[in-house]
Every structure is written in structure tokens, then in C-alpha cells.
Design a protein around this motif. Sequence first.
Motif, PDB file in Angstrom:
ATOM      1  N   LEU A  33     -49.731  -6.641 -26.222  1.00 59.66           N
ATOM      2  CA  LEU A  33     -50.430  -7.921 -26.171  1.00 59.66           C
ATOM      3  C   LEU A  33     -49.494  -9.111 -26.306  1.00 59.66           C
ATOM      4  N   ARG A  34     -48.404  -8.938 -27.001  1.00 62.44           N
ATOM      5  CA  ARG A  34     -47.434 -10.036 -27.116  1.00 62.44           C
ATOM      6  C   ARG A  34     -46.283  -9.878 -26.117  1.00 62.44           C
ATOM      7  N   VAL A 136     -55.886 -11.010 -22.204  1.00 67.83           N
ATOM      8  CA  VAL A 136     -54.880 -10.819 -23.254  1.00 67.83           C
ATOM      9  C   VAL A 136     -55.005 -11.910 -24.319  1.00 67.83           C
ATOM     10  N   ASP A 137     -55.186 -13.146 -23.897  1.00 67.87           N
ATOM     11  CA  ASP A 137     -55.370 -14.249 -24.845  1.00 67.87           C
ATOM     12  C   ASP A 137     -56.586 -13.999 -25.732  1.00 67.87           C
ATOM     13  N   LEU A 140     -55.871 -11.085 -28.261  1.00 63.87           N
ATOM     14  CA  LEU A 140     -55.016 -11.555 -29.357  1.00 63.87           C
ATOM     15  C   LEU A 140     -55.823 -12.373 -30.357  1.00 63.87           C
ATOM     16  N   ASP A 141     -56.638 -13.262 -29.836  1.00 69.93           N
ATOM     17  CA  ASP A 141     -57.442 -14.137 -30.695  1.00 69.93           C
ATOM     18  C   ASP A 141     -58.485 -13.346 -31.475  1.00 69.93           C
ATOM     19  N   LYS A 145     -55.215  -4.865 -31.375  1.00 71.31           N
ATOM     20  CA  LYS A 145     -53.847  -4.384 -31.546  1.00 71.31           C
ATOM     21  C   LYS A 145     -53.384  -3.499 -30.398  1.00 71.31           C
ATOM     22  N   MET A 198     -49.978 -19.442 -24.351  1.00 73.44           N
ATOM     23  CA  MET A 198     -48.991 -18.387 -24.126  1.00 73.44           C
ATOM     24  C   MET A 198     -47.570 -18.935 -24.053  1.00 73.44           C
ATOM     25  N   MET A 201     -46.362 -19.550 -27.503  1.00 72.58           N
ATOM     26  CA  MET A 201     -46.081 -18.334 -28.279  1.00 72.58           C
ATOM     27  C   MET A 201     -44.825 -17.625 -27.809  1.00 72.58           C
TER      28      MET A 201
END
Length: 202
Positions: A33-34, A136-137, A140-141, A145, A198, A201
Motif C-alpha cells: 500500500l505504501r 490504495v488511498d 491506507l486511510d 495492511k 500520495m 507521502m
Amino acid sequence: MQGYATGIFPMAEHRDDPEIFWVDPLKRGILPLRGFHLSRSLRRDMRRTTYRITTNTEFEAVVDGCADRAETWINTEIRSLYLALHDQKEAHSLEVWDGQDLVGGVYGVTLGAAFFGESMFSRQTNASKIALACLVDRLLDGGFKLFDTQFLTDHLASLGAIEISRDRYQKALQEATARPASFLNPPMRTPQDVVQRMTQMS
């Protein structure tokens, strides 16, 4: 849901096959995810796009859009199962709109902090890439995981997806399903907002 909890997922040979079978691949595709790869061209397109994003607005239409191709593993039984999971708030969709036209989308199943991506479709340029970026955003929010993509394709690899062993996947699965997450709580964001978040980050 028991199948997903143990690391397997359903498929059919083709749309007209009445049978389904469960798959447990030796190598598993995941999208960290990151680690989502936001290319320069995708950043530009997301800043300029007029696409509108929604979630769970047209789940059935997204499933049908994913099945609308020459070869598909989504048969009648699988379609019915996902519609039932959606009714139980265990399957969700993200839609991409151009005006009133549904031009792309992705759907999947949630269990704890794991999202099992099932399929996606695109009827216009970059609609599926923008859908994945916005998904994906949202994951994450929402505290997710694990984003399971099942298999690794060239398209997913270009966006940052990787392949891991079955043992490594099982460990990540157990850790993710033991944690809480929410697909429904995060606020809706525009592609412009998503690319800005994004970029900050990265």
C-alpha cells in the motif's frame, strides 16, 4: 469468507462453466500500500482528469464490467456469490465515472485489514490506473495492511505490485485479518486530492 481467511480464492474456467474451484498459488501477487508507483504521466493525468470517483454505488455494474471481456473467470455462480457478499457489506466496489458513464472500476472482498482485489476494468484511458490509485488511498486511510491482487500482471507490476511466496503471504494474511479496518469510513476524495496526498507521502 472461510476460503479467503485460509488464503484461497474462487475461480471458474470460463463464463459458461457451472463449476467453481479454489486456487492457492505458490506465488502470490500483492500491492504494497505504501509502494504504489505513481508515475509522472499518471500524476499529470490525475491532476487534469474530469473523472468522478464513487464507492459501492454500482457494485453489480462493476462486476459485470469486469466480466465483459472475451475470456473471463466470472461465471454465474461467482457473480451471485459476490453480489451476496456485497449485500453483507463484505465486498465493495470503487467506480470511475466520466459524466454519467461508468468507464472503469475495481471490486474486492474485505476481511479485517485485508483487501482481496478480485478484478477491474477500464473503458477509457487510465481509468483502471486511477481507480487503483484511489483505492490504495482509501485502503491506507481505512487502516488496511494487505492488498492481495492474487496474481502479478505486467499492468499491476507497473503500479508497484510484487510477487511473494505462499509462506510469506500466509504470514501477512494472518497479521492483516487479525486487525480492524474500514472500507466505508474514509472520506471520498477526488483524483486531484488523491495525487496530492500520495505526492506528499512519497
